[in-house]
Design a protein around this motif. Structure first.
Motif, PDB file in Angstrom:
ATOM      1  N   SER A   1      -5.823 -11.730   0.546  1.00 51.98           N
ATOM      2  CA  SER A   1      -5.713 -13.144   0.192  1.00 51.98           C
ATOM      3  C   SER A   1      -7.047 -13.859   0.096  1.00 51.98           C
ATOM      4  O   SER A   1      -7.091 -15.083  -0.035  1.00 51.98           O
TER       5      SER A   1
ATOM      6  N   ASN B   1      -7.250 -19.660  -7.632  1.00 48.64           N
ATOM      7  CA  ASN B   1      -6.488 -20.859  -7.309  1.00 48.64           C
ATOM      8  C   ASN B   1      -5.041 -20.713  -7.771  1.00 48.64           C
ATOM      9  O   ASN B   1      -4.103 -21.100  -7.064  1.00 48.64           O
TER      10      ASN B   1
ATOM     11  N   ASN C   1      -3.135 -18.654  -5.273  1.00 44.93           N
ATOM     12  CA  ASN C   1      -3.152 -19.137  -3.886  1.00 44.93           C
ATOM     13  C   ASN C   1      -4.002 -18.246  -2.984  1.00 44.93           C
ATOM     14  O   ASN C   1      -3.633 -17.965  -1.839  1.00 44.93           O
TER      15      ASN C   1
ATOM     16  N   PRO D   1      -0.787 -15.603   1.484  1.00 44.80           N
ATOM     17  CA  PRO D   1      -1.592 -16.460   0.608  1.00 44.80           C
ATOM     18  C   PRO D   1      -1.807 -17.832   1.219  1.00 44.80           C
ATOM     19  O   PRO D   1      -1.192 -18.201   2.219  1.00 44.80           O
ATOM     20  N   LEU D   2      -2.678 -18.605   0.584  1.00 41.75           N
ATOM     21  CA  LEU D   2      -3.103 -19.873   1.151  1.00 41.75           C
ATOM     22  C   LEU D   2      -1.979 -20.878   1.333  1.00 41.75           C
ATOM     23  O   LEU D   2      -1.983 -21.654   2.283  1.00 41.75           O
ATOM     24  N   ASN D   3      -1.011 -20.896   0.415  1.00 44.06           N
ATOM     25  CA  ASN D   3       0.060 -21.882   0.562  1.00 44.06           C
ATOM     26  C   ASN D   3       0.816 -21.678   1.866  1.00 44.06           C
ATOM     27  O   ASN D   3       1.342 -22.632   2.447  1.00 44.06           O
TER      28      ASN D   3
END
Length: 339
Positions: free
Chosen positions: A11, A36, A39, A329-331
């Motif tokens: 990630s 981006n 994510n 992932p970032l979300n």
């Protein structure tokens, strides 16, 4: 990238703005935009390659090749310019989250602080070497026992990129740690032996960049931060554990003491006094950059997934204990992030 993020659990990706495999701005912008969309977190080594190349060629043409010129040819402005550029490119890429690695200077820190004021997702780490060592290390010509060495040897130990800075930038970084502008404290661990470092006797440009330090991160930040009342014990845990786990998709399995999380624990005795020395280290590098520094408070036990792997400085772990962790992932990460 898509299969790495979604299928392989990777990630975060690191970009370089200097060295032989650097990306130009258009390539950086393309990577930022794609990551981006996925994510994923873009990490970046920010230094202005063209400015560094110009300054390095200038000092070498003057016959200046001692270790100090490694630092003087990579001044804070070279790093800060690239930090500011990455912040702007991230905005152009749809406000892509970015992570600035091994921040060493106060000018770049101010750019990050301004980005935070605009609500931009810019995260930064610094390292113990930038908080506790300074540019004077490059001018030292005697070893730890006071014995004469080759005049470059002691300074070569500290060749890294970005280089060590002066006390002004050191103080600015501590302020960034204390006020939360800096999110994590890492190491940029990149170890070499002194025989490898001595390639720089013929000029700093030949010395491999990097220092050992992974064993020293926790005791240094605890001693210099918590025990000197710069940061609270809670903030210390955030810097070395919770925030890294959140940013890199490992929380709440890592970075948290709770039912269902891995029992990864470091027990620190605040009354233990230890003088850092290479003889206490376990890596293959044959020197300690923090030789002789006195620590107040020191780890006495480390557990990994509930198993004791270090006790009183002796490694007791078993081969094969490590695991590859599929990261989120970032979300998912930001669900747990509290501004």
């Amino acid at each position: 990238m898509e299969s790495m993020v979604l299928e392989e659990g990777i990630s975060s990706f690191k970009l370089y703005l200097t060295y032989g495999y650097k990306l130009d701005d258009s390539q950086v912008l393309a990577a930022l935009e794609r990551l981006n969309q996925l994510n994923a977190l873009t990490c970046v080594h920010p230094e202005n390659d063209g400015a560094i190349r110009f300054l390095k060629e200038k000092v070498l043409a003057q016959g200046s090749n001692a270790p100090i010129y490694h630092a003087l040819s990579r001044p804070p402005e070279c790093e800060a310019e690239a930090v500011g550029r990455m912040i702007n490119l991230a905005t152009l890429a749809g406000d892509a989250p970015i992570y600035i690695v091994h921040l060493s200077n106060g000018i770049g820190l101010e750019y990050i602080r301004q980005a935070h004021q605009r609500g931009q997702a810019v995260f930064a780490e610094t390292c113990p070497q930038y908080l506790s060592l300074d540019i004077n290390k490059y001018n030292s010509s005697t070893g730890e026992n006071g014995a004469a060495e080759h005049p470059y040897d002691e300074g070569l130990k500290y060749i890294m990129s970005p280089p060590l800075r002066d006390s002004y930038h050191q103080n600015q970084l501590w302020q960034g740690v204390m006020d939360g502008t800096i999110s994590t404290v890492a190491t940029d661990h990149c170890a070499f032996t002194m025989s490898q470092k001595r390639a720089g006797r013929d000029g700093f440009q030949y010395c491999p960049n990097g220092i050992p330090g992974v064993e020293n991160r926790v005791p240094l930040l605890f001693s210099e931060g918590v025990m000197k009342d710069r940061i609270s014990i809670n903030h210390f845990v955030e810097l070395v554990s919770t925030r890294p786990a959140q940013l890199f998709g490992l929380y709440p399995r890592k970075g948290l003491i709770a039912e269902g999380a891995d029992a990864d624990l470091v027990i620190i005795d605040p009354n233990r006094e230890v003088t850092l020395s290479q003889r206490l280290m376990h890596g293959r590098s044959d020197y300690c950059p923090y030789e002789g520094m006195k620590m107040q408070g020191y780890p006495i036990m480390t557990l990994s997934r509930g198993e004791i792997i270090v006790r009183d400085g002796h490694f007791t772990g078993k081969p094969g204990h490590g695991q590859f962790l599929h990261r989120q992932p970032l979300n998912e990460c930001f669900r747990y992030w509290e501004k």
